[in-house]
Design a protein around this motif. Structure first.
Motif, PDB file in Angstrom:
ATOM      1  N   GLU A 128      32.966   2.670   4.455  1.00 39.15           N
ATOM      2  CA  GLU A 128      31.666   3.287   4.222  1.00 39.15           C
ATOM      3  C   GLU A 128      31.336   3.348   2.732  1.00 39.15           C
ATOM      4  OE1 GLU A 128      31.052   7.031   6.205  1.00 39.15           O
ATOM      5  OE2 GLU A 128      31.053   6.076   8.192  1.00 39.15           O
ATOM      6  N   LEU A 129      32.306   3.674   1.910  1.00 44.73           N
ATOM      7  CA  LEU A 129      32.059   3.709   0.465  1.00 44.73           C
ATOM      8  C   LEU A 129      31.692   2.339  -0.064  1.00 44.73           C
ATOM      9  CD1 LEU A 129      34.893   6.176  -0.618  1.00 44.73           C
ATOM     10  CD2 LEU A 129      32.415   6.618  -0.603  1.00 44.73           C
ATOM     11  N   TRP A 130      32.375   1.289   0.429  1.00 41.43           N
ATOM     12  CA  TRP A 130      32.019  -0.065   0.021  1.00 41.43           C
ATOM     13  C   TRP A 130      30.595  -0.389   0.469  1.00 41.43           C
ATOM     14  CZ3 TRP A 130      30.383  -4.324   2.716  1.00 41.43           C
ATOM     15  CH2 TRP A 130      30.170  -5.462   1.930  1.00 41.43           C
ATOM     16  N   CYS A 131      30.248  -0.021   1.697  1.00 42.89           N
ATOM     17  CA  CYS A 131      28.895  -0.279   2.199  1.00 42.89           C
ATOM     18  C   CYS A 131      27.846   0.364   1.301  1.00 42.89           C
ATOM     19  CB  CYS A 131      28.730   0.234   3.631  1.00 42.89           C
ATOM     20  SG  CYS A 131      29.566  -0.757   4.881  1.00 42.89           S
ATOM     21  N   LYS A 132      28.087   1.610   0.910  1.00 44.36           N
ATOM     22  CA  LYS A 132      27.147   2.308   0.033  1.00 44.36           C
ATOM     23  C   LYS A 132      27.043   1.600  -1.309  1.00 44.36           C
ATOM     24  CE  LYS A 132      27.647   6.879   2.090  1.00 44.36           C
ATOM     25  NZ  LYS A 132      28.118   8.263   1.921  1.00 44.36           N
ATOM     26  N   GLU A 133      28.184   1.236  -1.878  1.00 41.08           N
ATOM     27  CA  GLU A 133      28.224   0.580  -3.182  1.00 41.08           C
ATOM     28  C   GLU A 133      27.556  -0.785  -3.144  1.00 41.08           C
ATOM     29  OE1 GLU A 133      31.772  -1.205  -5.798  1.00 41.08           O
ATOM     30  OE2 GLU A 133      31.956   0.935  -5.381  1.00 41.08           O
ATOM     31  N   ALA A 134      27.694  -1.497  -2.032  1.00 38.14           N
ATOM     32  CA  ALA A 134      27.173  -2.855  -1.912  1.00 38.14           C
ATOM     33  C   ALA A 134      25.742  -2.885  -1.362  1.00 38.14           C
ATOM     34  CB  ALA A 134      28.089  -3.680  -1.011  1.00 38.14           C
ATOM     35  N   GLY A 135      25.147  -1.715  -1.145  1.00 40.07           N
ATOM     36  CA  GLY A 135      23.797  -1.681  -0.617  1.00 40.07           C
ATOM     37  C   GLY A 135      23.722  -2.099   0.843  1.00 40.07           C
ATOM     38  N   GLN A 136      24.786  -1.830   1.590  1.00 41.15           N
ATOM     39  CA  GLN A 136      24.870  -2.202   3.006  1.00 41.15           C
ATOM     40  C   GLN A 136      24.886  -0.943   3.881  1.00 41.15           C
ATOM     41  OE1 GLN A 136      25.400  -5.531   4.131  1.00 41.15           O
ATOM     42  NE2 GLN A 136      25.165  -6.298   2.065  1.00 41.15           N
ATOM     43  N   SER A 137      24.104   0.042   3.501  1.00 42.46           N
ATOM     44  CA  SER A 137      24.134   1.338   4.198  1.00 42.46           C
ATOM     45  C   SER A 137      23.797   1.231   5.677  1.00 42.46           C
ATOM     46  CB  SER A 137      23.179   2.321   3.529  1.00 42.46           C
ATOM     47  OG  SER A 137      23.659   2.623   2.232  1.00 42.46           O
ATOM     48  N   GLU A 138      23.085   0.193   6.074  1.00 41.18           N
ATOM     49  CA  GLU A 138      22.758   0.033   7.496  1.00 41.18           C
ATOM     50  C   GLU A 138      23.995  -0.222   8.346  1.00 41.18           C
ATOM     51  OE1 GLU A 138      22.782  -4.038   5.701  1.00 41.18           O
ATOM     52  OE2 GLU A 138      21.890  -2.132   5.086  1.00 41.18           O
ATOM     53  N   GLN A 139      25.114  -0.598   7.714  1.00 42.31           N
ATOM     54  CA  GLN A 139      26.378  -0.820   8.417  1.00 42.31           C
ATOM     55  C   GLN A 139      27.104   0.487   8.737  1.00 42.31           C
ATOM     56  OE1 GLN A 139      27.281  -3.808   9.443  1.00 42.31           O
ATOM     57  NE2 GLN A 139      25.716  -4.932   8.353  1.00 42.31           N
ATOM     58  N   ILE A 140      26.663   1.576   8.115  1.00 43.75           N
ATOM     59  CA  ILE A 140      27.336   2.865   8.288  1.00 43.75           C
ATOM     60  C   ILE A 140      26.872   3.515   9.582  1.00 43.75           C
ATOM     61  CG2 ILE A 140      27.677   5.170   7.320  1.00 43.75           C
ATOM     62  CD1 ILE A 140      27.314   3.869   4.537  1.00 43.75           C
ATOM     63  N   VAL A 141      27.821   3.762  10.472  1.00 49.34           N
ATOM     64  CA  VAL A 141      27.516   4.340  11.778  1.00 49.34           C
ATOM     65  C   VAL A 141      28.195   5.705  11.944  1.00 49.34           C
ATOM     66  CG1 VAL A 141      27.747   4.003  14.264  1.00 49.34           C
ATOM     67  CG2 VAL A 141      27.283   2.039  12.793  1.00 49.34           C
ATOM     68  N   LEU A 142      29.419   5.809  11.492  1.00 45.48           N
ATOM     69  CA  LEU A 142      30.204   7.022  11.733  1.00 45.48           C
ATOM     70  C   LEU A 142      29.853   8.168  10.774  1.00 45.48           C
ATOM     71  CD1 LEU A 142      33.696   5.355  12.340  1.00 45.48           C
ATOM     72  CD2 LEU A 142      31.983   6.042  14.052  1.00 45.48           C
ATOM     73  N   ASN A 143      29.339   7.834   9.598  1.00 46.78           N
ATOM     74  CA  ASN A 143      28.969   8.827   8.580  1.00 46.78           C
ATOM     75  C   ASN A 143      30.127   9.747   8.212  1.00 46.78           C
ATOM     76  OD1 ASN A 143      26.163   8.088   8.201  1.00 46.78           O
ATOM     77  ND2 ASN A 143      25.897   8.791  10.303  1.00 46.78           N
ATOM     78  N   ILE A 144      31.281   9.149   8.006  1.00 46.96           N
ATOM     79  CA  ILE A 144      32.484   9.881   7.631  1.00 46.96           C
ATOM     80  C   ILE A 144      32.396  10.405   6.207  1.00 46.96           C
ATOM     81  CG2 ILE A 144      34.956   9.562   7.132  1.00 46.96           C
ATOM     82  CD1 ILE A 144      35.080   7.836   9.665  1.00 46.96           C
ATOM     83  N   THR A 145      31.741   9.669   5.338  1.00 45.59           N
ATOM     84  CA  THR A 145      31.701  10.040   3.923  1.00 45.59           C
ATOM     85  C   THR A 145      30.586  11.014   3.584  1.00 45.59           C
ATOM     86  OG1 THR A 145      30.411   8.047   3.421  1.00 45.59           O
ATOM     87  CG2 THR A 145      32.809   7.929   3.135  1.00 45.59           C
ATOM     88  N   ASP A 146      29.797  11.404   4.565  1.00 52.32           N
ATOM     89  CA  ASP A 146      28.703  12.359   4.295  1.00 52.32           C
ATOM     90  C   ASP A 146      29.190  13.786   4.343  1.00 52.32           C
ATOM     91  OD1 ASP A 146      26.929  10.367   3.886  1.00 52.32           O
ATOM     92  OD2 ASP A 146      26.076  10.442   5.903  1.00 52.32           O
TER      93      ASP A 146
END
Length: 146
Positions: A128-146
């Motif tokens: 999830e952190l990589w997704c956020k950093e890479a601008g791939q937030s749409e890949q985040i489903v579980l929202n563990i890092t929120d």
């Protein structure tokens, strides 16, 4: 330098774990992330990852393709391959299996099984952190890092 959408090789394992846990959650919408992670433990892909077979198959694939990345067409650096071997060894140690490590009546994991759970959770966080950093937030489903 990697582009924002070019995935580091060490994140591939985290992505596989994350997507499998996400599938469990999608197929059982009323379960928590914790239950989805626990549901992942013992699956076929989990067993391949925990035994090292996942990495072995990946290394064989890479070797058969002369360590050329199929997306970029570039040779994968030796340092990256070494990092993947370190990742394999660390993963095996974290996901070590002892079938009798659960309390008999509650199915509650003992310390080593908890270590496997924690490792899987951290892999999901990393993805999830990589997704956020890479601008791939749409890949985040579980929202563990929120």
């Amino acid at each position: 330098m990697l582009s924002k959408t070019e995935k580091p090789y060490v994140i591939y394992l985290a992505e596989v774990i994350y997507k499998n846990i996400t599938d469990i959650k999608k197929n059982n919408s009323n379960i928590s992330n914790i239950d989805a992670v626990e549901g992942f433990i013992g699956t076929k892909i989990y067993n391949e990852i925990s035994s090292g077979k996942f990495h072995d198959n990946w290394f064989e694939y890479l070797e058969n393709n002369s360590f050329i990345d199929k997306d970029s067409g570039k040779k994968i650096p030796d340092e990256t391959i070494k990092l993947l071997h370190v990742q394999k060894n660390a993963t095996i140690k974290q996901l070590i299996k002892y079938p009798e490590l659960y309390y008999a009546k509650s199915s509650f994991p003992l310390e080593i099984s908890q270590r496997a759970f924690d490792f899987l959770w951290r892999m999901c966080e990393s993805y999830e952190l990589w997704c956020k950093e890479a601008g791939q937030s749409e890949q985040i489903v579980l929202n563990i890092t929120d």
